[in-house]
Design a protein around this motif. Sequence first.
Motif, PDB file in Angstrom:
ATOM      1  N   PHE A 192      47.432  44.263  37.406  1.00  0.00           N
ATOM      2  CA  PHE A 192      46.808  42.870  37.902  1.00  0.00           C
ATOM      3  C   PHE A 192      46.631  43.056  39.192  1.00  0.00           C
ATOM      4  O   PHE A 192      45.859  42.234  39.737  1.00  0.00           O
ATOM      5  N   ASP A 193      47.034  44.152  40.186  1.00  0.00           N
ATOM      6  CA  ASP A 193      46.395  44.163  41.520  1.00  0.00           C
ATOM      7  C   ASP A 193      44.903  44.362  41.572  1.00  0.00           C
ATOM      8  O   ASP A 193      44.260  43.861  42.078  1.00  0.00           O
ATOM      9  N   ALA A 194      44.596  45.156  40.521  1.00  0.00           N
ATOM     10  CA  ALA A 194      43.323  45.579  40.168  1.00  0.00           C
ATOM     11  C   ALA A 194      42.210  44.450  39.839  1.00  0.00           C
ATOM     12  O   ALA A 194      41.373  44.129  40.577  1.00  0.00           O
ATOM     13  N   ARG A 195      42.985  43.658  39.143  1.00  0.00           N
ATOM     14  CA  ARG A 195      42.124  42.417  38.481  1.00  0.00           C
ATOM     15  C   ARG A 195      42.231  41.381  39.714  1.00  0.00           C
ATOM     16  O   ARG A 195      41.009  40.859  39.513  1.00  0.00           O
ATOM     17  N   ARG A 196      43.113  41.181  40.121  1.00  0.00           N
ATOM     18  CA  ARG A 196      42.965  40.100  41.442  1.00  0.00           C
ATOM     19  C   ARG A 196      41.964  40.339  42.208  1.00  0.00           C
ATOM     20  O   ARG A 196      41.055  39.567  42.775  1.00  0.00           O
ATOM     21  N   GLU A 197      41.792  41.996  42.734  1.00  0.00           N
ATOM     22  CA  GLU A 197      40.696  42.279  43.474  1.00  0.00           C
ATOM     23  C   GLU A 197      39.418  41.874  42.963  1.00  0.00           C
ATOM     24  O   GLU A 197      38.401  41.233  43.720  1.00  0.00           O
ATOM     25  N   ILE A 198      39.192  42.050  41.811  1.00  0.00           N
ATOM     26  CA  ILE A 198      37.928  41.848  41.049  1.00  0.00           C
ATOM     27  C   ILE A 198      37.650  40.339  40.968  1.00  0.00           C
ATOM     28  O   ILE A 198      36.527  39.876  41.075  1.00  0.00           O
ATOM     29  N   LEU A 199      38.797  39.554  40.621  1.00  0.00           N
ATOM     30  CA  LEU A 199      38.508  38.104  40.171  1.00  0.00           C
ATOM     31  C   LEU A 199      38.318  37.523  41.743  1.00  0.00           C
ATOM     32  O   LEU A 199      37.395  36.660  41.984  1.00  0.00           O
ATOM     33  N   GLU A 200      39.033  38.072  42.699  1.00  0.00           N
ATOM     34  CA  GLU A 200      38.822  37.186  44.111  1.00  0.00           C
ATOM     35  C   GLU A 200      37.426  37.570  44.695  1.00  0.00           C
ATOM     36  O   GLU A 200      36.914  37.107  45.580  1.00  0.00           O
ATOM     37  N   ALA A 201      36.905  39.006  44.191  1.00  0.00           N
ATOM     38  CA  ALA A 201      35.340  39.095  44.793  1.00  0.00           C
ATOM     39  C   ALA A 201      34.500  38.381  44.025  1.00  0.00           C
ATOM     40  O   ALA A 201      33.205  38.568  44.326  1.00  0.00           O
ATOM     41  N   VAL A 215      28.058  46.775  41.676  1.00  0.00           N
ATOM     42  CA  VAL A 215      29.654  47.206  42.249  1.00  0.00           C
ATOM     43  C   VAL A 215      29.507  48.377  43.030  1.00  0.00           C
ATOM     44  O   VAL A 215      28.726  49.082  42.904  1.00  0.00           O
ATOM     45  N   THR A 216      30.574  48.325  43.895  1.00  0.00           N
ATOM     46  CA  THR A 216      30.731  49.607  44.763  1.00  0.00           C
ATOM     47  C   THR A 216      31.414  50.465  43.927  1.00  0.00           C
ATOM     48  O   THR A 216      32.229  50.227  42.873  1.00  0.00           O
ATOM     49  N   GLU A 217      31.728  51.746  44.432  1.00  0.00           N
ATOM     50  CA  GLU A 217      32.639  52.683  43.764  1.00  0.00           C
ATOM     51  C   GLU A 217      33.915  52.322  43.651  1.00  0.00           C
ATOM     52  O   GLU A 217      34.613  52.427  42.590  1.00  0.00           O
ATOM     53  N   THR A 218      34.313  51.650  44.467  1.00  0.00           N
ATOM     54  CA  THR A 218      35.718  50.904  44.795  1.00  0.00           C
ATOM     55  C   THR A 218      36.055  49.858  43.509  1.00  0.00           C
ATOM     56  O   THR A 218      37.028  49.910  42.830  1.00  0.00           O
ATOM     57  N   PRO A 278      34.415  56.606  37.760  1.00  0.00           N
ATOM     58  CA  PRO A 278      33.605  55.213  38.198  1.00  0.00           C
ATOM     59  C   PRO A 278      32.313  55.470  38.674  1.00  0.00           C
ATOM     60  O   PRO A 278      31.856  55.172  40.040  1.00  0.00           O
ATOM     61  N   ASP A 279      31.612  56.249  37.866  1.00  0.00           N
ATOM     62  CA  ASP A 279      30.111  56.395  38.258  1.00  0.00           C
ATOM     63  C   ASP A 279      29.048  55.529  37.934  1.00  0.00           C
ATOM     64  O   ASP A 279      28.081  55.832  38.132  1.00  0.00           O
TER      65      ASP A 279
END
Length: 280
Positions: free
Chosen positions: A65-74, A235-238, A261-262
């Motif tokens: 969920f932390d990863a998803r929140r970063e993507i959503l907020e981006a 998308v960036t690598e991160t 993640p390439d």
Amino acid sequence: MKIERVAQHFKAAGDLFACPKCQSPARCQGASFICAQGHCYDLSRRGYVNFAPEAGATKYTAELFDARREILEAGFYRPAAEAILRAVAETSPAPKLLDAGCGEGYYAGFLKQALPEAQVLAADLSKAAVMAAARHYSDILAMVADLARLPLRDASMDALINVLTPANYKEFFRVLKPGGRLVKVIPGEHYLEEIRSRLKGKLSRDSFSNAQVLAHIQAQTRVIHRETLHYTLPVTETQAARFLAMTPMTFNISDKKQVTPDFETITIHLELLVCLAPEG
């Protein structure tokens, strides 16, 4: 957060809640919700109420969920949030909305910010998800709850959203007002196709079709609007790594380090369906 503030937050919502075990009215008393049959559900100082204390751990972790929140907020899913807003905004001047399967709470938080007069509730069976939702969007009403036994009274919601998560249509239509709106978002054929291509041979199916899901929805309810959202973004690598971390496609892969993640772009392909709850 003091438990008194949490209690006041839920009391301000009025008489929306029902016991998920017996469906009798449930009211906030002290630090708990208690129904007429004596079933009790505790509030948390972290800003939510747990209506499913028997629920165990799931594969949906805090890290996901932390990863998803970063993507959503981006902003990758903002077009979906805006389409959902358009679908629910006209239901009532001060609508009562439920995000069923809310995850980290992005869509519920987006709706509350856009519609400050609305009462926005968010439910998920994952405690990690609900904790994240309550932490980042403190003005929504966050609940740990089973979507098959929602802790809400009959015909209490003007609209319900269900985004990229399993549905229980019988229960959704129980809590929706007659003629209320169900906004269902499902993946399209090309959704996250860059990840699917990296996982080729590791998934049960290398291609995806939503035809069966669409047929099931259309058998359950009347679809009054259908909208396709289909776009590809860099998308960036991160960010690529965050997409890998947030998708259930990697759940059954034992060594996730083998999936690199390439990829430099990501495709979002969603179908949004606006459905009407039965009138009677």
